[in-house]
Design a protein around this motif. Structure first.
Motif, PDB file in Angstrom:
ATOM      1  N   LEU A 200      17.918  54.002  63.089  1.00 14.07           N
ATOM      2  CA  LEU A 200      17.787  55.331  62.483  1.00 14.07           C
ATOM      3  C   LEU A 200      18.551  55.406  61.165  1.00 14.07           C
ATOM      4  N   PHE A 201      19.708  54.743  61.096  1.00 13.61           N
ATOM      5  CA  PHE A 201      20.438  54.673  59.827  1.00 13.61           C
ATOM      6  C   PHE A 201      19.574  54.020  58.753  1.00 13.61           C
ATOM      7  N   SER A 202      18.855  52.974  59.119  1.00  7.05           N
ATOM      8  CA  SER A 202      17.999  52.285  58.152  1.00  7.05           C
ATOM      9  C   SER A 202      16.840  53.171  57.714  1.00  7.05           C
ATOM     10  N   LEU A 203      16.279  53.952  58.621  1.00  7.97           N
ATOM     11  CA  LEU A 203      15.238  54.904  58.250  1.00  7.97           C
ATOM     12  C   LEU A 203      15.789  55.958  57.289  1.00  7.97           C
ATOM     13  N   TRP A 204      17.018  56.377  57.534  1.00 11.86           N
ATOM     14  CA  TRP A 204      17.659  57.339  56.626  1.00 11.86           C
ATOM     15  C   TRP A 204      17.797  56.737  55.239  1.00 11.86           C
ATOM     16  N   ARG A 205      18.091  55.449  55.174  1.00 11.90           N
ATOM     17  CA  ARG A 205      18.228  54.781  53.875  1.00 11.90           C
ATOM     18  C   ARG A 205      16.885  54.753  53.137  1.00 11.90           C
ATOM     19  N   VAL A 206      15.781  54.588  53.886  1.00 11.76           N
ATOM     20  CA  VAL A 206      14.444  54.646  53.275  1.00 11.76           C
ATOM     21  C   VAL A 206      14.236  56.003  52.621  1.00 11.76           C
ATOM     22  N   ARG A 207      14.620  57.059  53.333  1.00 15.39           N
ATOM     23  CA  ARG A 207      14.485  58.416  52.797  1.00 15.39           C
ATOM     24  C   ARG A 207      15.314  58.571  51.522  1.00 15.39           C
ATOM     25  N   GLN A 208      16.520  58.023  51.515  1.00 11.10           N
ATOM     26  CA  GLN A 208      17.365  58.110  50.327  1.00 11.10           C
ATOM     27  C   GLN A 208      16.731  57.385  49.139  1.00 11.10           C
ATOM     28  N   LEU A 209      16.116  56.240  49.396  1.00 16.35           N
ATOM     29  CA  LEU A 209      15.476  55.497  48.315  1.00 16.35           C
ATOM     30  C   LEU A 209      14.283  56.260  47.754  1.00 16.35           C
ATOM     31  N   ARG A 210      13.518  56.904  48.622  1.00 16.80           N
ATOM     32  CA  ARG A 210      12.388  57.711  48.142  1.00 16.80           C
ATOM     33  C   ARG A 210      12.870  58.855  47.261  1.00 16.80           C
ATOM     34  N   ARG A 211      13.931  59.515  47.677  1.00 18.37           N
ATOM     35  CA  ARG A 211      14.497  60.600  46.875  1.00 18.37           C
ATOM     36  C   ARG A 211      15.012  60.073  45.544  1.00 18.37           C
ATOM     37  N   LEU A 212      15.599  58.883  45.591  1.00 19.65           N
ATOM     38  CA  LEU A 212      16.099  58.254  44.372  1.00 19.65           C
ATOM     39  C   LEU A 212      14.965  58.003  43.385  1.00 19.65           C
ATOM     40  N   ARG A 213      13.859  57.484  43.875  1.00 18.63           N
ATOM     41  CA  ARG A 213      12.705  57.217  43.014  1.00 18.63           C
ATOM     42  C   ARG A 213      12.172  58.491  42.375  1.00 18.63           C
ATOM     43  N   ARG A 214      12.000  59.527  43.211  1.00 19.10           N
ATOM     44  CA  ARG A 214      11.452  60.781  42.688  1.00 19.10           C
ATOM     45  C   ARG A 214      12.352  61.364  41.607  1.00 19.10           C
ATOM     46  N   ARG A 215      13.654  61.304  41.833  1.00 19.34           N
ATOM     47  CA  ARG A 215      14.591  61.870  40.860  1.00 19.34           C
ATOM     48  C   ARG A 215      14.553  61.090  39.553  1.00 19.34           C
ATOM     49  N   ALA A 216      14.471  59.764  39.650  1.00 18.41           N
ATOM     50  CA  ALA A 216      14.403  58.939  38.444  1.00 18.41           C
ATOM     51  C   ALA A 216      13.100  59.190  37.683  1.00 18.41           C
ATOM     52  N   GLN A 217      12.016  59.414  38.413  1.00 21.86           N
ATOM     53  CA  GLN A 217      10.737  59.668  37.770  1.00 21.86           C
ATOM     54  C   GLN A 217      10.703  61.011  37.043  1.00 21.86           C
ATOM     55  N   SER A 218      11.650  61.884  37.379  1.00 19.98           N
ATOM     56  CA  SER A 218      11.714  63.191  36.705  1.00 19.98           C
ATOM     57  C   SER A 218      12.410  63.100  35.354  1.00 19.98           C
ATOM     58  N   GLY A 219      12.906  61.920  34.998  1.00 17.02           N
ATOM     59  CA  GLY A 219      13.540  61.742  33.703  1.00 17.02           C
ATOM     60  C   GLY A 219      15.050  61.634  33.747  1.00 17.02           C
ATOM     61  N   VAL A 220      15.631  61.707  34.954  1.00 15.29           N
ATOM     62  CA  VAL A 220      17.081  61.588  35.100  1.00 15.29           C
ATOM     63  C   VAL A 220      17.453  60.115  35.251  1.00 15.29           C
ATOM     64  N   LEU A 221      18.462  59.670  34.516  1.00 12.61           N
ATOM     65  CA  LEU A 221      18.960  58.306  34.681  1.00 12.61           C
ATOM     66  C   LEU A 221      19.887  58.293  35.894  1.00 12.61           C
ATOM     67  N   ILE A 222      19.542  57.506  36.883  1.00 11.74           N
ATOM     68  CA  ILE A 222      20.306  57.437  38.126  1.00 11.74           C
ATOM     69  C   ILE A 222      21.230  56.218  38.111  1.00 11.74           C
ATOM     70  N   ILE A 223      22.502  56.459  38.393  1.00 11.90           N
ATOM     71  CA  ILE A 223      23.459  55.367  38.591  1.00 11.90           C
ATOM     72  C   ILE A 223      23.755  55.334  40.084  1.00 11.90           C
ATOM     73  N   ALA A 224      23.227  54.330  40.764  1.00  5.67           N
ATOM     74  CA  ALA A 224      23.362  54.234  42.217  1.00  5.67           C
ATOM     75  C   ALA A 224      24.556  53.381  42.596  1.00  5.67           C
ATOM     76  N   GLU A 225      25.343  53.888  43.513  1.00  3.41           N
ATOM     77  CA  GLU A 225      26.453  53.098  44.055  1.00  3.41           C
ATOM     78  C   GLU A 225      25.955  52.371  45.295  1.00  3.41           C
ATOM     79  N   ARG A 226      25.817  51.033  45.193  1.00  2.00           N
ATOM     80  CA  ARG A 226      25.246  50.181  46.233  1.00  2.00           C
ATOM     81  C   ARG A 226      23.715  50.250  46.152  1.00  2.00           C
TER      82      ARG A 226
END
Length: 261
Positions: free
Chosen positions: A121-147
């Motif tokens: 379930l933790f790994s599934l949560w990480r998938v959700r975080q990555l999807r959110r990360l992609r959407r936010r980056a596609q909106s024009g925000v530069l994302i600096i990800a820790e890990r």
């Protein structure tokens, strides 16, 4: 400091943004997907990831929208919040930390299906975080990800799959491990524009993070450099240098990437 052009594993300096730098490459996980609006900072505990990410975002925000995103599963910040709970905070944090270390120790067997399910379930949560990360980056925000998640070395310590087939003889656990590996294979297909890897030795890391077992830090410092992140561009910085030099070098590297977006 050096540019590492993966996946050839030849440590060579390359020019910023060469013509073929962002050409998707086939990998064992499948077709690579380039994420131009994302820079990830990785490294062993004690290398200074959190401080660097926060300072990078603060500096970048002076010129463009930028955000920090934590892509690990359990952060030191979470532990600090637990410690602040009245009466039981410190003891509870130590108890939970011990449980997490036990589950993350890849040399030990998974206790059972319940623990394996929680890890899945933790790994599934990480998938959700990555999807959110992609959407936010596609909106024009530069994302600096820790890990950043990877599929090459098993273990949550390295942001890889945490169950691993060889850790159990239980049929359900092994099935979950196989499914989890596929999840990480798919996540690894998403390559950031740049990965900044902070290099550090175990003794220096321990001097900064004395609450971490030295054996764990030695293991991380040995294995982190082996991760290729599916052929992503990796810029390695010596984290034992004075922090001002580390920050300036990282800002320069991120600036090159940001200008190409």
């Amino acid at each position: 400091m050096m540019w590492i052009n993966q996946p050839n594993a030849t440590f060579e300096r390359i020019e910023p943004n060469p013509p073929d730098a962002f050409t998707p490459a086939q990998s064992a996980a499948g077709q690579s997907i380039h994420l131009p609006g994302i820079v990830a900072v990785v490294g062993c505990d004690g290398s200074g990831k959190t401080r660097l990410v926060k300072d990078l975002v603060a500096a970048l925000r002076q010129e463009r929208p930028a955000e920090r995103r934590y892509m690990g599963l359990i952060s030191g910040e979470t532990g600090d919040k637990i410690k602040r709970l009245p009466f039981i905070g410190v003891a509870l944090e130590h108890y939970l930390a011990a449980k997490v270390r036990r589950a993350q120790d890849m040399k030990k067997k998974i206790p059972g299906p319940f623990t394996a399910t929680i890890m899945y379930l933790f790994s599934l949560w990480r998938v959700r975080q990555l999807r959110r990360l992609r959407r936010r980056a596609q909106s024009g925000v530069l994302i600096i990800a820790e890990r950043y998640p990877q599929a090459e070395i098993a273990g949550f310590h390295y942001d890889g799959p945490g169950i691993a087939v060889e850790r159990s003889n239980n049929r359900l656990v092994r099935k979950l491990a196989q499914r989890e590996q596929k999840i990480y294979d798919r996540m690894a297909e998403h390559r950031p524009a740049l990965i900044i890897r902070l290099a550090i030795d175990a003794d220096t890391a321990y001097s900064r993070k004395s609450d971490h077992p030295i054996a764990e830090l030695r293991d991380k410092t040995e294995n982190m450099p082996r991760i290729k992140y599916n052929g992503s561009r990796i810029f390695e910085i010596d984290a034992t240098l004075p922090y001002d030099a580390v920050l300036a070098t990282a800002l320069n590297a991120v600036g090159r990437v940001a200008r190409a977006i």
